[in-house]
Enzyme design. Structure first.
Site, PDB file in Angstrom:
ATOM      1  N   ASP A 104       0.836  -1.203   0.000  1.00  0.00           N
ATOM      2  CA  ASP A 104       0.000   0.000   0.000  1.00  0.00           C
ATOM      3  C   ASP A 104       0.868   1.250   0.000  1.00  0.00           C
ATOM      4  OD1 ASP A 104      -2.383  -1.493   0.107  1.00  0.00           O
ATOM      5  OD2 ASP A 104      -2.165  -1.736   2.253  1.00  0.00           O
TER       6      ASP A 104
ATOM      7  N   GLU B  35       0.064  -5.673  -5.663  1.00  0.00           N
ATOM      8  CA  GLU B  35      -0.330  -4.760  -6.737  1.00  0.00           C
ATOM      9  C   GLU B  35       0.846  -3.981  -7.324  1.00  0.00           C
ATOM     10  OE1 GLU B  35      -3.123  -0.775  -7.098  1.00  0.00           O
ATOM     11  OE2 GLU B  35      -3.942  -2.578  -6.156  1.00  0.00           O
ATOM     12  N   ASP B  36       1.660  -3.381  -6.461  1.00  0.00           N
ATOM     13  CA  ASP B  36       2.729  -2.518  -6.964  1.00  0.00           C
ATOM     14  C   ASP B  36       3.703  -3.289  -7.845  1.00  0.00           C
ATOM     15  OD1 ASP B  36       4.297  -0.018  -7.045  1.00  0.00           O
ATOM     16  OD2 ASP B  36       5.749  -1.152  -5.862  1.00  0.00           O
TER      17      ASP B  36
END
Length: 359
Positions: A19, A262-263
């Site tokens: 995040d 995700e990243d």
């Protein structure tokens, strides 16, 4: 692009730096687009290695989440033009209440959602979300969905990314991090959770000799645990923590990348090298559909689909045997996906354009 607007980005750290990784890339790219950014985060400790110069970069302020509830701090801050709630976190009510009482009109309020290739994402992208209660009752948020198609918010991509890739010395990087690597040995990076198929990879069970570069944290712990019961030790080495540019360079240098969350998925796509994605597991197995939707979007060949399913525990089987033909198929698939994405507008450009329009 309009310049000089002030953004407040709120981030809570849940999943092992992912995040914060996305929010830091967003913060840097907004600043590079001429914006000013305050990043409010509840645990900024990972920035010590992820972004060693983060607290000194012009145009960026990193602020503790707790300060967003302190009246003395809020009274001293100029109001932002844009509020961003990253990944479903909620801006502290004290911060919202201060904004309601001190400004003539609401800021552009963005709910920046998780990345998905599922077919409902374009329908949800940019939908308004009226606030029905609390100090901001009557205001409106907007859902903003990153995505892989032109009818979504796009992906984070630096304007100088291609130039950095073209000037990167791949041979020198490989010699430094895996010296004397034989020509027929694949260099593989490992950034994962705790996949059930990890022992297969460690046992050289994918056919082609390979050397593993293991990233710190959960990947290293998982490897050490799996190795405890193995009679033969594989060829591997542990990497130190690195900043985001260093992580990108690792992906560019390796022949195959195992990524997670995700990243690093987005960074693997921009790297253009074959990769296998370890999607964040959810208790209700909702990640199964999410993974399949991504593989469909990428038009992955069956061998790459199988590798993803085995690595993510959707299928109890053997990982595909790596060979030159299979690696060429995977490379072609990723390169095609990268080209499609390169032709689309990136996330920051879309956000800046969207928030510049009147409410």
């Amino acid at each position: 692009m309009q310049t000089g607007r002030l953004w407040d980005i709120f981030c809570t750290v849940i999943d092992n730096h992912g995040d914060l990784g996305v929010c830091w890339r967003l913060t840097r790219q907004l600043r590079d687009a001429g914006q000013r950014v305050r990043l409010w985060v509840d645990d900024a400790s990972a920035l010590a290695w992820m972004a060693p110069t983060g607290h000194q970069e012009p145009g960026i302020e990193v602020r503790p989440w707790a300060e967003a509830c302190q009246a003395s701090t809020l009274q001293a801050l100029p109001p932002a033009d844009v509020w961003v709630e990253a990944f479903g976190c909620d801006i502290p009510e004290a911060f919202v209440a201060h904004g309601v009482t001190t400004r003539a009109q609401q800021p552009r309020w963005i709910n920046l959602e998780y990345l998905s290739a599922e077919d409902w994402v374009p329908r949800m992208h940019q939908l308004p979300s009226p606030i029905m209660s609390g100090p901001a009752k009557g205001w409106t948020k907007t859902f903003f969905y990153p995505g892989f198609t032109p009818d979504t918010g796009g992906l984070l991509r630096e304007t100088d990314l291609l130039a950095r890739q073209q000037s990167f010395d791949r041979a020198a990087w490989r010699e430094q991090h895996a010296p004397n690597l034989a020509p027929n040995v694949l260099l593989i990076s490992l950034f994962c959770y705790e996949p059930a198929a990890l022992p297969q990879l460690l046992a050289q069970g994918v056919g082609t000799p390979h050397h593993l570069l293991v990233t710190p944290g959960r990947p290293l712990a998982a490897v050490q645990l799996a190795l405890a019961g193995m009679p033969e030790q594989p060829h591997w080495s542990a990497l130190p923590y690195t900043d985001q540019n260093g992580f990108d360079e690792m992906l560019w240098a390796c022949d195959l990348n195992f990524v997670r969350g995700e990243d690093s998925l987005v960074r693997a796509l921009w790297a253009g090298q074959p990769f296998i994605w370890h999607i964040y597991p959810q208790d209700d197995n909702a990640h199964h559909d999410k993974l399949e939707a991504f593989l469909d979007w990428m038009q992955a060949p069956e061998s790459l689909r199988k590798a993803h399913r085995v690595w993510n525990g959707l299928e109890a089987s053997e990982l595909p045997t790596l060979n030159a033909m299979l690696m060429a198929d995977w490379t072609a698939c990723v390169q095609t996906a990268k080209q499609h994405l390169s032709n689309q507008q990136d996330l920051v450009r879309q956000l800046v354009r969207h928030t510049a329009t009147p409410l």
